[in-house]
Design a protein around this motif. Structure first.
Motif, PDB file in Angstrom:
ATOM      1  N   THR A 149       0.273   5.635   0.415  1.00 35.54           N
ATOM      2  CA  THR A 149      -0.533   6.676   0.767  1.00 35.54           C
ATOM      3  C   THR A 149       0.137   7.806   0.676  1.00 35.54           C
ATOM      4  O   THR A 149       1.279   8.186   1.185  1.00 35.54           O
ATOM      5  CB  THR A 149      -1.131   6.537   2.223  1.00 35.54           C
ATOM      6  OG1 THR A 149      -1.763   5.210   2.454  1.00 35.54           O
ATOM      7  CG2 THR A 149      -2.055   7.570   2.729  1.00 35.54           C
TER       8      THR A 149
ATOM      9  N   THR B 114     -10.442  11.159  -2.677  1.00 37.93           N
ATOM     10  CA  THR B 114     -10.358  10.336  -3.829  1.00 37.93           C
ATOM     11  C   THR B 114      -9.685  10.994  -4.679  1.00 37.93           C
ATOM     12  O   THR B 114      -9.581  12.273  -4.933  1.00 37.93           O
ATOM     13  CB  THR B 114     -11.682   9.864  -4.281  1.00 37.93           C
ATOM     14  OG1 THR B 114     -12.260  10.895  -4.976  1.00 37.93           O
ATOM     15  CG2 THR B 114     -12.572   9.031  -3.072  1.00 37.93           C
TER      16      THR B 114
ATOM     17  N   LYS C 248       0.846  -1.294  -0.135  1.00 34.91           N
ATOM     18  CA  LYS C 248       0.063  -0.115   0.045  1.00 34.91           C
ATOM     19  C   LYS C 248       0.917   1.340  -0.155  1.00 34.91           C
ATOM     20  O   LYS C 248       1.854   1.118   0.757  1.00 34.91           O
ATOM     21  CB  LYS C 248      -0.871   0.131   1.383  1.00 34.91           C
ATOM     22  CG  LYS C 248      -2.129  -0.859   1.085  1.00 34.91           C
ATOM     23  CD  LYS C 248      -3.041  -0.704   2.347  1.00 34.91           C
ATOM     24  CE  LYS C 248      -4.070  -1.710   2.160  1.00 34.91           C
ATOM     25  NZ  LYS C 248      -4.981  -1.336   3.426  1.00 34.91           N
TER      26      LYS C 248
ATOM     27  N   LEU D 240      -9.665  11.654   4.275  1.00 32.00           N
ATOM     28  CA  LEU D 240      -9.600  10.797   3.011  1.00 32.00           C
ATOM     29  C   LEU D 240     -10.185  11.675   1.846  1.00 32.00           C
ATOM     30  O   LEU D 240     -11.149  12.540   1.897  1.00 32.00           O
ATOM     31  CB  LEU D 240     -10.560   9.533   3.182  1.00 32.00           C
ATOM     32  CG  LEU D 240     -10.521   8.785   1.690  1.00 32.00           C
ATOM     33  CD1 LEU D 240      -9.380   8.176   1.274  1.00 32.00           C
ATOM     34  CD2 LEU D 240     -11.717   7.597   2.289  1.00 32.00           C
TER      35      LEU D 240
ATOM     36  N   TYR E 251      -5.381  12.560   2.778  1.00 34.88           N
ATOM     37  CA  TYR E 251      -4.557  11.390   2.374  1.00 34.88           C
ATOM     38  C   TYR E 251      -5.475  10.721   1.126  1.00 34.88           C
ATOM     39  O   TYR E 251      -6.718  10.714   1.173  1.00 34.88           O
ATOM     40  CB  TYR E 251      -4.471  10.552   3.536  1.00 34.88           C
ATOM     41  CG  TYR E 251      -5.506   9.563   4.078  1.00 34.88           C
ATOM     42  CD1 TYR E 251      -5.575   8.123   3.355  1.00 34.88           C
ATOM     43  CD2 TYR E 251      -6.203   9.760   5.015  1.00 34.88           C
ATOM     44  CE1 TYR E 251      -6.802   7.493   3.793  1.00 34.88           C
ATOM     45  CE2 TYR E 251      -7.534   9.089   5.456  1.00 34.88           C
ATOM     46  CZ  TYR E 251      -7.722   8.192   4.804  1.00 34.88           C
ATOM     47  OH  TYR E 251      -8.829   7.112   5.097  1.00 34.88           O
TER      48      TYR E 251
ATOM     49  N   ALA F 188      -5.243   7.018  -1.217  1.00 31.74           N
ATOM     50  CA  ALA F 188      -4.632   5.926  -1.668  1.00 31.74           C
ATOM     51  C   ALA F 188      -4.062   5.986  -3.031  1.00 31.74           C
ATOM     52  O   ALA F 188      -4.332   6.424  -3.945  1.00 31.74           O
ATOM     53  CB  ALA F 188      -5.820   4.625  -1.510  1.00 31.74           C
ATOM     54  N   SER F 189      -2.783   5.545  -3.149  1.00 32.95           N
ATOM     55  CA  SER F 189      -2.200   5.628  -4.383  1.00 32.95           C
ATOM     56  C   SER F 189      -1.411   4.050  -4.448  1.00 32.95           C
ATOM     57  O   SER F 189      -1.673   3.257  -3.902  1.00 32.95           O
ATOM     58  CB  SER F 189      -0.863   6.593  -4.487  1.00 32.95           C
ATOM     59  OG  SER F 189      -0.316   6.839  -5.529  1.00 32.95           O
ATOM     60  N   LYS F 190      -0.389   4.218  -5.499  1.00 31.11           N
ATOM     61  CA  LYS F 190       0.580   2.756  -5.758  1.00 31.11           C
ATOM     62  C   LYS F 190       1.684   3.159  -6.595  1.00 31.11           C
ATOM     63  O   LYS F 190       1.497   4.145  -7.200  1.00 31.11           O
ATOM     64  CB  LYS F 190      -0.596   1.675  -6.386  1.00 31.11           C
ATOM     65  CG  LYS F 190      -1.132   2.070  -7.899  1.00 31.11           C
ATOM     66  CD  LYS F 190      -1.998   0.971  -8.263  1.00 31.11           C
ATOM     67  CE  LYS F 190      -2.494   1.295  -9.827  1.00 31.11           C
ATOM     68  NZ  LYS F 190      -3.257   0.455 -10.255  1.00 31.11           N
TER      69      LYS F 190
END
Length: 294
Positions: free
Chosen positions: A119, A263, A117, A261, A130, A132-134
């Motif tokens: 972040t 998006t 993961k 959070l 924050y 979520a990424s990759k």
């Protein structure tokens, strides 16, 4: 005699375990260099002599990767030249524009190795978010959308995605003591210069090692495998300069709980809204107000 041999073996085992534990955590220092004129030239933008004279030749910024056996964090290092960590020295207006385009600034990255993961943590106005990424190989958000005509206040047309070619080479390089292999990412896109459309190909050289045992890249959108220790492109470069093995607190590699959070879609909507306000202030005849998006 046997007791003595056992004692020596026991002490040696402890020393080996301590050494292994020591090398499972530490800090790697990175340095990034940006040449604004070269970056614009790579985007097919021809600058007048007056504009080119006002743009700084280059700027440098420092970053630090903290890692343990399970987690890591990567963020700017504040210094006396630039407390924002978005590029030291004489950044000028271009540095502010880069931060406005969401290209780094005080953005922080937090890695969890077990579940792979990633972040991203950053501020928009007075709120910490924050997302979520990759790690991936992507052309998304690599360059800000420069406007060819500064008097054009219309909506910026989305850039056509380039054609990507990944080439693994036999070249090797030693970086901070690690053996690195090279991957060249060739990006070909169509640009129109003086009403003539032509193909422009840029090359990005990625140097990675598998000797550190975890996946990482100073640019999450420029990763193929291993731990990336250097990225060289036209007008930009990021290179690991040193490594120090030491104890790292789990708090330093854990994303802050206060972040909210958001998006990718919500972030892009906020960014577009702030860019519209920025363009409106610039063309409205009043004082120009610079809005920073990290």
């Amino acid at each position: 005699m046997m007791k003595r041999i056992f004692a020596i073996f026991f002490l040696s085992s402890i020393a080996l375990c301590a050494s292994a534990q020591k090398k499972s955590s530490g800090a790697i220092q990175f340095e990034s260099t940006i040449d604004p004129a070269a970056m614009m030239a790579a985007s097919g933008i021809k600058l007048s002599e007056q504009v080119a004279a006002r743009i700084p030749s280059s700027s440098k910024s420092q970053f630090e990767l903290l890692f343990t056996a399970t987690n890591a964090s990567y963020m700017p290092v504040e210094d006396n030249e630039d407390s924002n960590g978005a590029g030291g020295g004489n950044r000028g207006g271009f540095g502010r524009m880069m931060r406005f385009a969401g290209m780094g600034g005080a953005r922080e990255y937090y890695y969890s190795f077990a579940d792979k993961k990633l972040t991203e943590v950053f501020d928009v106005s007075d709120t910490t978010y924050y997302m979520a990424s990759k790690l991936q190989l992507s052309t998304k958000n690599q360059m800000p959308a420069f406007r060819a005509n500064p008097n054009d206040s219309g909506k910026v047309k989305p850039m056509v995605p380039p054609v990507i070619e990944v080439v693994k080479t036999d070249s090797t390089r030693k970086i901070i003591g690690f053996n690195c292999k090279e991957v060249i990412v060739k990006s070909t896109r169509k640009v129109k210069i003086l009403d003539v459309e032509r193909n422009v190909t840029d090359e990005t050289h990625i140097w990675y090692t598998t000797e550190l045992g975890f996946d990482f890249s100073p640019n999450p959108n420029l990763w193929t495998e291993g731990t990336v220790l250097a990225i060289d492109a036209r007008g930009t470069s990021t290179t690991a300069k040193s490594i120090e093995y030491r104890n790292v607190s789990i708090k330093d590699v854990t994303a802050p709980k206060k972040a909210k959070l958001i998006t990718e879609e919500e972030y892009q909507a906020k960014l577009e809204a702030m860019m519209k306000r920025f363009r409106g202030n610039r063309t409205g005849g009043g004082a120009v107000r610079t809005i920073t998006v990290n």
